[in-house]
Enzyme design. Sequence first.
Site: not given
Ligand code: GRF
Length: 218
Positions: A17, A94, A113
């Site tokens: 997102s 991740m 973060h």
């Molecule tokens: C985000 O909320 C960010 O804070 C964390 O991972 C999440 C990723 O969400 N590091 P997306 O894949 O961008 O929806």
Amino acid sequence: MSRSRCKTAILISGSGSNLQSFIDRVAEGSINLDICAVFSNRQDAFGLERAQKAGIPTACIDHTAFDSREAFDRAAAAELDLYDPELLVLAGFMRILSPWFVRHYEGRILNIHPALLPLYPGLNTHQRAIDAGDTQHGTTVHFVTEELDGGPCILQGRLAIRRGESAEQLKDRIQAVEHQIYPTAAQLVADGDVTFRDGRAFRDGQPLDQPLLIDFPD
Ligand code: GRF
């Protein structure tokens, strides 16, 4: 950084997102980045579909095929470097990065973060803020260093925690803030307004000892 559009690779593992917010902001012309590639360590990351729909080149390397963190990181960098990125944007990627990878792109990797760093590095940040009785929570864009969630902060978005709010509700509101601040922070770095030197962030050449802060009204 560059005078022309900054070549920016976005690294994801999931929904993407935040990636979508970059795509949308480029399309509407409110940021001026060249998203040169989207890279994932997971083939099933929905963000890869978002990128393909936007016509952005994608690459995927499965980290489980490698014996060590650094072996994967070297393969990832070899793939990324085909696109010659000036900036790397971690958007829900991740993976803990090896020191080799961080040094390879020193000062050119951003992460977001979901906490007001230095509060709550690591996981489960929303529940931890609620459990601590905090009245405010937020999200931080920072340069990546070898210390997990420990690099110099650039921009924070902050909001008030609502009475009785669940971690899930708070996460949704924090993500909406992320979608606003992350492209903005990346553009500041792309334009050279915010820089990284010797482990510190600078704004217009002055040390940025406190991150820029945007309060979001309820
Ligand atoms: C985000 O909320 C960010 O804070 C964390 O991972 C999440 C990723 O969400 N590091 P997306 O894949 O961008 O929806």
